[in-house]
Design a protein around this motif. Structure first.
Motif, short mmCIF file in Angstrom:
data_model
loop_
_atom_site.label_atom_id
_atom_site.label_comp_id
_atom_site.label_asym_id
_atom_site.label_seq_id
_atom_site.Cartn_x
_atom_site.Cartn_y
_atom_site.Cartn_z
N UNK A 1 10.94 15.48 5.17
CA UNK A 1 11.56 16.58 5.88
C UNK A 1 10.65 17.79 5.96
N UNK A 2 9.79 18.01 4.99
CA UNK A 2 8.90 19.17 5.00
C UNK A 2 8.01 19.20 6.24
N UNK A 3 7.40 18.07 6.69
CA UNK A 3 6.60 18.14 7.91
C UNK A 3 7.42 18.62 9.12
N UNK A 4 8.68 18.25 9.17
CA UNK A 4 9.53 18.71 10.27
C UNK A 4 9.70 20.22 10.21
N UNK A 5 9.97 20.75 9.01
CA UNK A 5 10.10 22.20 8.87
C UNK A 5 8.79 22.91 9.21
N UNK A 6 7.67 22.37 8.74
CA UNK A 6 6.38 22.97 9.07
C UNK A 6 6.18 23.02 10.58
N UNK A 7 6.50 21.94 11.26
CA UNK A 7 6.36 21.87 12.72
C UNK A 7 7.22 22.94 13.39
N UNK A 85 27.89 37.09 -11.60
CA UNK A 85 28.39 37.98 -12.65
C UNK A 85 27.61 39.29 -12.74
N UNK A 86 26.29 39.22 -12.75
CA UNK A 86 25.47 40.40 -12.95
C UNK A 86 24.63 40.78 -11.74
N UNK A 87 24.77 40.05 -10.64
CA UNK A 87 23.90 40.32 -9.49
C UNK A 87 24.47 39.76 -8.20
N UNK A 88 23.84 40.17 -7.11
CA UNK A 88 24.08 39.57 -5.81
C UNK A 88 22.89 38.67 -5.54
N UNK A 89 23.13 37.40 -5.34
CA UNK A 89 22.06 36.44 -5.04
C UNK A 89 21.83 36.43 -3.54
N UNK A 90 20.59 36.60 -3.14
CA UNK A 90 20.19 36.64 -1.72
C UNK A 90 19.16 35.54 -1.52
N UNK A 91 19.46 34.56 -0.68
CA UNK A 91 18.50 33.51 -0.38
C UNK A 91 18.23 33.55 1.12
N UNK A 92 16.96 33.84 1.44
CA UNK A 92 16.54 33.95 2.84
C UNK A 92 15.78 32.68 3.21
N UNK A 93 16.16 32.07 4.33
CA UNK A 93 15.54 30.84 4.81
C UNK A 93 14.82 31.09 6.13
N UNK A 134 12.05 33.99 -6.70
CA UNK A 134 11.42 32.69 -6.45
C UNK A 134 10.32 32.87 -5.43
N UNK A 135 9.40 31.93 -5.43
CA UNK A 135 8.38 31.91 -4.40
C UNK A 135 8.93 31.26 -3.14
N UNK A 136 8.12 31.21 -2.13
CA UNK A 136 8.45 30.54 -0.87
C UNK A 136 8.45 29.05 -1.14
N UNK A 137 9.60 28.41 -1.02
CA UNK A 137 9.71 27.00 -1.39
C UNK A 137 9.51 26.08 -0.19
N UNK A 138 9.41 24.80 -0.47
CA UNK A 138 9.21 23.80 0.59
C UNK A 138 10.32 23.82 1.63
N UNK A 139 11.52 24.22 1.23
CA UNK A 139 12.62 24.28 2.20
C UNK A 139 12.71 25.66 2.85
N UNK A 140 11.66 26.46 2.72
CA UNK A 140 11.51 27.80 3.32
C UNK A 140 12.34 28.87 2.64
N UNK A 141 12.99 28.56 1.55
CA UNK A 141 13.85 29.54 0.88
C UNK A 141 13.03 30.49 0.02
N UNK A 142 13.46 31.76 0.02
CA UNK A 142 12.94 32.78 -0.89
C UNK A 142 14.17 33.44 -1.48
N UNK A 143 14.24 33.49 -2.81
CA UNK A 143 15.42 34.06 -3.47
C UNK A 143 15.11 35.45 -3.99
N UNK A 144 16.12 36.31 -3.82
CA UNK A 144 16.09 37.67 -4.34
C UNK A 144 17.39 37.91 -5.09
#
Length: 151
Positions: A1-7, A85-93, A134-144
């Motif tokens: 699936x990663x090659x598809x996302x890269x494309x 509980x202690x934060x707002x999780x933000x995941x940007x794709x 998190x770093x930029x992951x293979x599924x394009x996600x970055x977590x804040x």
């Protein structure tokens, strides 16, 4: 699936900007340290957010819808939010940060960190900070996370 996302991500970046952004990032990396580049991108993100203010939002779900309208209109991916509980999780794709080249993924996400910090502070999150978790992951996600972070 990663090659598809890269494309798909490669085709998301206009060909007229691809080479220029990669060259710009390479020159930045040759002249400026990684920490300074993160600070620069954070400031650029803050400036961007100040120029594109969000309307008031009454809930996390409404905030997510509002953010996704902005990102969709700019072709900058999408975001998922989760109250914890202690934060707002933000995941940007699917942010088109790969346009700057692979090595730039170490500092370009700070743009999003600055955007989210400025937007959320303007909505009332004073005293809280957004931190990349998190770093930029293979599924394009970055977590804040928005929360109280040690300085």
């Amino acid at each position: 699936m990663v090659p598809i996302l890269d494309y798909l991500l490669e085709h998301q970046i206009s060909p007229q900007w691809r080479g220029m952004l990669t060259a710009l990032a390479s020159e930045f990396e040759a002249q400026i340290g990684r920490d300074e580049l993160r600070q620069l991108m954070h400031r650029v993100g803050s400036r961007f957010a100040a120029a594109h203010p969000l309307p008031a939002c009454e809930s996390t779900a409404e905030l997510a819808r509002t953010l996704n309208l902005y990102w969709h209109d700019m072709d900058w991916g999408y975001v998922e939010l989760a109250d914890e509980a202690e934060s707002l999780r933000i995941v940007h794709y699917c942010a088109p940060l790969q346009a700057f080249g692979g090595t730039a993924l170490a500092w370009t996400p700070a743009f999003l960190e600055g955007v989210y910090q400025t937007w959320l502070s303007a909505l009332g999150a004073q005293g809280l900070s957004v931190a990349q978790t998190s770093g930029y992951s293979e599924d394009t996600a970055i977590e804040f996370r928005l929360g109280r972070h040690p300085v």
